[in-house]
Design a protein around this motif. Structure first.
Motif, PDB file in Angstrom:
ATOM      1  N   ASN A 122     -18.592  -8.514  -2.048  1.00 32.20           N
ATOM      2  CA  ASN A 122     -17.864  -8.371  -3.320  1.00 32.20           C
ATOM      3  C   ASN A 122     -18.224  -7.036  -3.965  1.00 32.20           C
ATOM      4  OD1 ASN A 122     -16.637 -11.079  -3.366  1.00 32.20           O
ATOM      5  ND2 ASN A 122     -18.767 -11.764  -3.479  1.00 32.20           N
ATOM      6  N   SER A 141     -13.876  -2.620  -4.171  1.00 39.32           N
ATOM      7  CA  SER A 141     -12.730  -3.486  -3.874  1.00 39.32           C
ATOM      8  C   SER A 141     -12.197  -4.146  -5.140  1.00 39.32           C
ATOM      9  CB  SER A 141     -13.109  -4.532  -2.829  1.00 39.32           C
ATOM     10  OG  SER A 141     -14.198  -5.321  -3.272  1.00 39.32           O
ATOM     11  N   LEU A 142     -13.092  -4.565  -6.039  1.00 41.14           N
ATOM     12  CA  LEU A 142     -12.669  -5.167  -7.301  1.00 41.14           C
ATOM     13  C   LEU A 142     -11.856  -4.181  -8.131  1.00 41.14           C
ATOM     14  CD1 LEU A 142     -12.828  -7.271  -9.677  1.00 41.14           C
ATOM     15  CD2 LEU A 142     -14.972  -6.174 -10.314  1.00 41.14           C
ATOM     16  N   TYR A 189       1.458  -1.852  -9.286  1.00 40.45           N
ATOM     17  CA  TYR A 189       2.571  -2.530  -8.624  1.00 40.45           C
ATOM     18  C   TYR A 189       3.156  -3.673  -9.464  1.00 40.45           C
ATOM     19  CZ  TYR A 189       1.555   0.063  -4.343  1.00 40.45           C
ATOM     20  OH  TYR A 189       1.357   1.063  -3.407  1.00 40.45           O
ATOM     21  N   LYS A 231     -10.374  -1.341  -7.211  1.00 39.23           N
ATOM     22  CA  LYS A 231      -9.121  -0.923  -6.563  1.00 39.23           C
ATOM     23  C   LYS A 231      -8.047  -1.982  -6.753  1.00 39.23           C
ATOM     24  CE  LYS A 231      -7.084   0.878  -2.332  1.00 39.23           C
ATOM     25  NZ  LYS A 231      -7.327   1.473  -0.997  1.00 39.23           N
ATOM     26  N   LYS A 232      -8.425  -3.259  -6.610  1.00 41.08           N
ATOM     27  CA  LYS A 232      -7.451  -4.327  -6.800  1.00 41.08           C
ATOM     28  C   LYS A 232      -6.953  -4.362  -8.236  1.00 41.08           C
ATOM     29  CE  LYS A 232      -6.527  -9.209  -5.953  1.00 41.08           C
ATOM     30  NZ  LYS A 232      -5.745  -9.386  -7.180  1.00 41.08           N
ATOM     31  N   ARG A 233      -7.847  -4.178  -9.198  1.00 41.66           N
ATOM     32  CA  ARG A 233      -7.431  -4.184 -10.606  1.00 41.66           C
ATOM     33  C   ARG A 233      -6.421  -3.068 -10.882  1.00 41.66           C
ATOM     34  NH1 ARG A 233     -10.028  -6.190 -15.119  1.00 41.66           N
ATOM     35  NH2 ARG A 233      -8.119  -5.337 -16.024  1.00 41.66           N
ATOM     36  N   THR A 283      -4.500  -1.295  -8.596  1.00 41.58           N
ATOM     37  CA  THR A 283      -3.242  -1.427  -7.842  1.00 41.58           C
ATOM     38  C   THR A 283      -2.404  -2.599  -8.347  1.00 41.58           C
ATOM     39  OG1 THR A 283      -4.411  -2.640  -6.093  1.00 41.58           O
ATOM     40  CG2 THR A 283      -4.110  -0.267  -5.784  1.00 41.58           C
ATOM     41  N   ASP A 284      -3.045  -3.646  -8.848  1.00 41.36           N
ATOM     42  CA  ASP A 284      -2.279  -4.754  -9.430  1.00 41.36           C
ATOM     43  C   ASP A 284      -1.485  -4.292 -10.645  1.00 41.36           C
ATOM     44  OD1 ASP A 284      -2.989  -6.617  -7.545  1.00 41.36           O
ATOM     45  OD2 ASP A 284      -4.494  -7.632  -8.782  1.00 41.36           O
ATOM     46  N   GLY A 340       0.785  -1.229   0.000  1.00 41.59           N
ATOM     47  CA  GLY A 340       0.000   0.000   0.000  1.00 41.59           C
ATOM     48  C   GLY A 340       0.817   1.280   0.000  1.00 41.59           C
ATOM     49  N   ARG A 383       1.876  -6.401 -10.708  1.00 41.13           N
ATOM     50  CA  ARG A 383       1.512  -7.752 -10.271  1.00 41.13           C
ATOM     51  C   ARG A 383       0.783  -8.532 -11.356  1.00 41.13           C
ATOM     52  NH1 ARG A 383       0.510  -5.133  -4.735  1.00 41.13           N
ATOM     53  NH2 ARG A 383      -1.590  -4.567  -5.455  1.00 41.13           N
TER      54      ARG A 383
END
Length: 351
Positions: free
Chosen positions: A323, A327-328, A338, A330-332, A334-335, A132, A340
């Motif tokens: 779900n 959250s979905l 970073y 943000k993860k997409r 940030t992945d 983060g 990932r």
């Protein structure tokens, strides 16, 4: 420009004094900064120098007429230790869009990009690898030329400073829908990242904080009937399974995170609408249970979920979802940031 960019390294580093496990947002500053001056009708070659105070004449026009703009960016470090930027050319374009609106000379692209990458390569160790965390990047431009006459300055400074930072927000936020004050007006400078836009937000936001809220949802300047932005972020509303955000205009900032969310949502098969959102529609959806999510979107927090909103002395709680779109999405994002996952959009930029 490579042969003309001067680099003056700091004699000693402050990095050993930094607790990278406990970083607040934007309060610890890296060893170096980029400085570029506009004089005699042109931008001079940028310089990377040790982070240091500025010396300005009291008659510098920034103090009197507010010619000041900025951008917000981040650099990320992946598990292999490589450093990445996220859509940096979008920040460059928006900086010049803001500059034009405030009668500040536009900056050449190579000064911005090469200056930024040189600065980041020099201070690469300042990019944290904690989950983060990131290196917050603050490019800004302001009037350094002197004079009390109400006119554009003849000299300007462009500077980039960086600050290793932890996560911007923790937890969900409770917001107040503004019924009186406005963030921006038609024909104004709302779409520009002008310092004065943020100065004008502080007082109404403080009033909301005194009432027990964390932030303000801004409404249109004319009728206060339409939702526009969430604090200093773009705002998204999910009604049933449709994700809605307001259109950009001369009042609303063209957020880079906002654009990215819309592209990812479309790829995920999430229904999206870019249209005006009335306060009445949001309140009614909250009453019927059709309002599933609200969140702010911006560089600092990426996505900041809203747990409740207040309007006309009534609070409306939003449901806790297992779900959530927030959250979905943000993860997409940030992945990608970073490194990932594969970057199918071409947004990632290696430093």
């Amino acid at each position: 420009m490579t042969n003309t960019l001067v680099v003056e390294k700091a004699k000693t580093s402050k990095i050993q004094d930094v607790d990278f496990d406990n970083l607040s947002f934007g309060s610890v500053y890296s060893d170096h900064m980029l400085v570029c001056d506009y004089r005699n009708g042109k931008w001079e070659a940028p310089k990377v120098v040790p982070y240091q105070p500025l010396s300005l004449d009291p008659s510098a026009k920034i103090f009197h007429y507010g010619q000041s703009i900025f951008e917000g960016m981040k650099a990320y470090k992946d598990e292999a230790g490589d450093a990445w930027l996220f859509r940096p050319l979008e920040n460059f374009k928006r900086l010049n869009k803001s500059a034009k609106r405030l009668a500040i000379p536009e900056l050449p692209e190579e000064y911005f990009m090469e200056g930024l990458t040189t600065l980041l390569q020099l201070d690469k160790d300042w990019i944290p690898q904690n989950p983060g965390s990131s290196l917050y990047i603050r490019p800004f431009m302001f009037a350094s030329g002197t004079g009390f006459h109400a006119s554009p300055a003849d000299e300007y400074k462009f500077i980039i400073c960086t600050a290793p930072s932890g996560a911007y927000f923790s937890g969900k936020v409770k917001v107040l829908i503004e019924e009186n004050y406005s963030r921006a007006a038609n024909g104004g400078v709302g779409y520009a990242k002008a310092g004065g836009n943020y100065a004008g937000q502080f007082y109404p936001t403080q009033l909301a904080i005194e009432k027990g809220y964390n932030q303000v949802i801004w409404t249109d300047d004319n009728s206060h009937e339409y939702i526009e932005e969430a604090g200093a972020m773009n705002v998204f509303v999910r009604i049933n399974d449709t994700l809605i955000t307001g259109p950009t205009s001369d009042r609303i900032l063209d957020g880079i995170t906002r654009k990215s969310i819309l592209d990812i949502a479309n790829e995920e098969g999430i229904a999206t609408e870019v249209r005006k959102i009335s306060v009445h529609e949001v309140v009614e959806a909250a009453k019927t249970g059709e309002l599933k999510e609200m969140f702010g979107a911006g560089t600092a927090a990426v996505i900041s979920p809203i747990s409740a909103f207040g309007y006309k002395d009534t609070d409306y709680d939003l449901p806790e979802l297992q779900n959530s779109y927030a959250s979905l999405l943000k993860k997409r994002i940030t992945d990608i940031q970073y490194n990932r996952v594969a970057d199918t959009f071409g947004w990632r930029y290696k430093v």
